[in-house]
Write an enzyme that holds these catalytic residues in place. Sequence first.
Site, PDB file in Angstrom:
ATOM      1  N   LYS A   1       3.690   5.552   5.663  1.00 53.89           N
ATOM      2  CA  LYS A   1       3.024   4.778   4.908  1.00 53.89           C
ATOM      3  C   LYS A   1       3.494   3.332   5.173  1.00 53.89           C
ATOM      4  O   LYS A   1       4.510   3.140   4.909  1.00 53.89           O
ATOM      5  CB  LYS A   1       2.573   5.022   3.573  1.00 53.89           C
ATOM      6  CG  LYS A   1       1.629   4.389   2.937  1.00 53.89           C
ATOM      7  CD  LYS A   1       0.176   4.730   3.354  1.00 53.89           C
ATOM      8  CE  LYS A   1      -1.037   3.944   3.027  1.00 53.89           C
ATOM      9  NZ  LYS A   1      -1.181   2.688   3.795  1.00 53.89           N
ATOM     10  N   THR A   2       2.409   2.560   5.528  1.00 49.77           N
ATOM     11  CA  THR A   2       2.853   1.034   5.672  1.00 49.77           C
ATOM     12  C   THR A   2       2.403   0.620   4.284  1.00 49.77           C
ATOM     13  O   THR A   2       1.583   1.099   3.660  1.00 49.77           O
ATOM     14  CB  THR A   2       2.004   0.223   6.748  1.00 49.77           C
ATOM     15  OG1 THR A   2       0.699   0.539   6.527  1.00 49.77           O
ATOM     16  CG2 THR A   2       2.466   0.903   8.105  1.00 49.77           C
ATOM     17  N   GLY A   3       3.003  -0.656   4.216  1.00 46.27           N
ATOM     18  CA  GLY A   3       2.479  -1.416   2.787  1.00 46.27           C
ATOM     19  C   GLY A   3       2.749  -2.897   3.104  1.00 46.27           C
ATOM     20  O   GLY A   3       3.893  -3.358   3.465  1.00 46.27           O
ATOM     21  N   SER A   4       1.691  -3.783   2.622  1.00 49.46           N
ATOM     22  CA  SER A   4       2.005  -5.097   2.847  1.00 49.46           C
ATOM     23  C   SER A   4       1.210  -5.941   1.688  1.00 49.46           C
ATOM     24  O   SER A   4       0.465  -5.472   1.198  1.00 49.46           O
ATOM     25  CB  SER A   4       1.305  -5.677   4.179  1.00 49.46           C
ATOM     26  OG  SER A   4       1.817  -4.808   5.276  1.00 49.46           O
TER      27      SER A   4
ATOM     28  N   GLU B   1      -0.080   9.619   4.814  1.00 53.60           N
ATOM     29  CA  GLU B   1      -0.752   9.908   6.106  1.00 53.60           C
ATOM     30  C   GLU B   1       0.061  10.841   6.988  1.00 53.60           C
ATOM     31  O   GLU B   1       1.300  10.379   7.027  1.00 53.60           O
ATOM     32  CB  GLU B   1      -1.118   8.599   6.871  1.00 53.60           C
ATOM     33  CG  GLU B   1      -2.210   7.820   5.958  1.00 53.60           C
ATOM     34  CD  GLU B   1      -2.337   6.243   6.538  1.00 53.60           C
ATOM     35  OE1 GLU B   1      -1.754   5.824   7.337  1.00 53.60           O
ATOM     36  OE2 GLU B   1      -2.990   5.538   5.692  1.00 53.60           O
TER      37      GLU B   1
ATOM     38  N   TYR C   1     -10.611   2.846   5.221  1.00 56.29           N
ATOM     39  CA  TYR C   1      -9.335   2.343   4.475  1.00 56.29           C
ATOM     40  C   TYR C   1      -9.670   1.552   3.423  1.00 56.29           C
ATOM     41  O   TYR C   1     -10.311   0.371   3.687  1.00 56.29           O
ATOM     42  CB  TYR C   1      -8.364   1.967   5.371  1.00 56.29           C
ATOM     43  CG  TYR C   1      -6.922   1.787   4.544  1.00 56.29           C
ATOM     44  CD1 TYR C   1      -6.409   2.784   4.255  1.00 56.29           C
ATOM     45  CD2 TYR C   1      -6.395   0.618   4.383  1.00 56.29           C
ATOM     46  CE1 TYR C   1      -4.843   2.878   3.807  1.00 56.29           C
ATOM     47  CE2 TYR C   1      -5.179   0.363   3.823  1.00 56.29           C
ATOM     48  CZ  TYR C   1      -4.454   1.318   3.305  1.00 56.29           C
ATOM     49  OH  TYR C   1      -3.408   1.195   2.807  1.00 56.29           O
TER      50      TYR C   1
ATOM     51  N   SER D   1       0.886  -1.308   0.053  1.00 50.96           N
ATOM     52  CA  SER D   1      -0.042   0.083  -0.049  1.00 50.96           C
ATOM     53  C   SER D   1       0.609   1.381   0.014  1.00 50.96           C
ATOM     54  O   SER D   1       0.185   2.330  -0.018  1.00 50.96           O
ATOM     55  CB  SER D   1      -1.043  -0.064   1.039  1.00 50.96           C
ATOM     56  OG  SER D   1      -1.962  -0.804   0.889  1.00 50.96           O
TER      57      SER D   1
ATOM     58  N   LYS E   1       0.122   3.321  -2.613  1.00 46.93           N
ATOM     59  CA  LYS E   1      -0.939   4.549  -2.711  1.00 46.93           C
ATOM     60  C   LYS E   1      -0.297   5.994  -2.945  1.00 46.93           C
ATOM     61  O   LYS E   1      -1.063   6.877  -3.162  1.00 46.93           O
ATOM     62  CB  LYS E   1      -2.162   4.376  -1.534  1.00 46.93           C
ATOM     63  CG  LYS E   1      -2.821   3.124  -1.483  1.00 46.93           C
ATOM     64  CD  LYS E   1      -3.506   2.727  -0.368  1.00 46.93           C
ATOM     65  CE  LYS E   1      -4.617   1.588  -0.284  1.00 46.93           C
ATOM     66  NZ  LYS E   1      -3.846   0.315  -0.446  1.00 46.93           N
TER      67      LYS E   1
END
Length: 390
Positions: A339-342, A296, A175, A89, A92
């Site tokens: 931002k996190t992403g997985s 964010e 989200y 993510s 994004k």
Amino acid sequence: MRIQKTSALASLLGCLFLYSGLTRAAENAPPAIAQVVDATIPPLMKTHDIPGMAIAVVANGRTYFFNYGFASKQSRQPVTQDTLFELGSISKTFTGILGGYALSQGKLSLSDTAGSRLPALQGSAIGQATLLQLATYTAGGLPLQFPDAVNSGQQAIGYYQAFRPAFAAGERRLYSNPSIGLFGYLAAQSLGQPFDEAMEKTLLPKLGLSSTYIRVPASRMERYAWGYARDGKPVRVGPGAFDSEAYGIKSSAADMAKYMAANWGDVRDADLRQALDASHAAYYRTGDLEQGLGWEGYRYPVSLTRLLAGNANEMAFQPQPVSWLTPARPAKEAVLLNKTGSTNGFGAYVAVVPSRKIAVVMLANRNYPNAARVTAAYRILAVLDSAGLS
């Protein structure tokens, strides 16, 4: 260097490399940076059984790379700053900037409705949502993921046509990949290009990113890490509806360090700077989190407790009330953007403080808890700030 699993000695060397080895590039880091990274990342990897991680620390106009472990457990190929990881993510944030770029070109307005941009959605409930609401997950309760039966763009349009909001548009944040996915699709459409083309041929080159992809070309596949699922099996992300827009980008620590620098204005293109500003702006607040386009943000300095709360599971899985900022808070104030992403096999995190020109990039080939990522990055950022390395 390749370490083959052919003996007990080789296995021991592999473990030593996995949990304590640094690349030569990191040897040039100031002692305070090297110490905090090396004290933080190997224990994190051991706790969460992460095969490999690439770390980029950007401070004082310089970038320092720390590479640990393996891009592939099978081949024992070591991680480098050029290893490609799935960003999940974090993609994004790129989608938000692409929307900002379309805005800078006068191709769309964030107040446009989805129905005004896509005739197929006219008359539908989602067609009344604005592009800003889609980009910021406030279009009425679109879920985190598409239903399993939705696998293509055309099926996604049918899903949007039938969608019934759970609450009024603009009222709550939930989200959602389908929400920002549609925003990205419409932003690219306004530029007269399919999303993948707009990203790979327009935005990524403008950002100076030459090793960042949606579809990794055959000539770069040897640099593409394998992710590892919960059962330990190697895995890579598969295709899905609006996957490119929501979670489809792959990149390296080297390119992501450049991306961090771009996000504090290290770009020459005036339209791109305007796009970045649009993505950084705060459009509403929910708790301490201030929502941008993909990014964010938090007023800086921010405590670890507040940063963890903003990245907690509740923020991804439960609707949150929002307080709109009218006008939007401009991008130039002191903020931490993150931002996190997985994906099933990868876990990533980026945090940048544009006003201080400091950033941390953490790329891993296993999905592990967001709280662990945030805590590790915060520890590194705190050293950058307190040691006067910004």
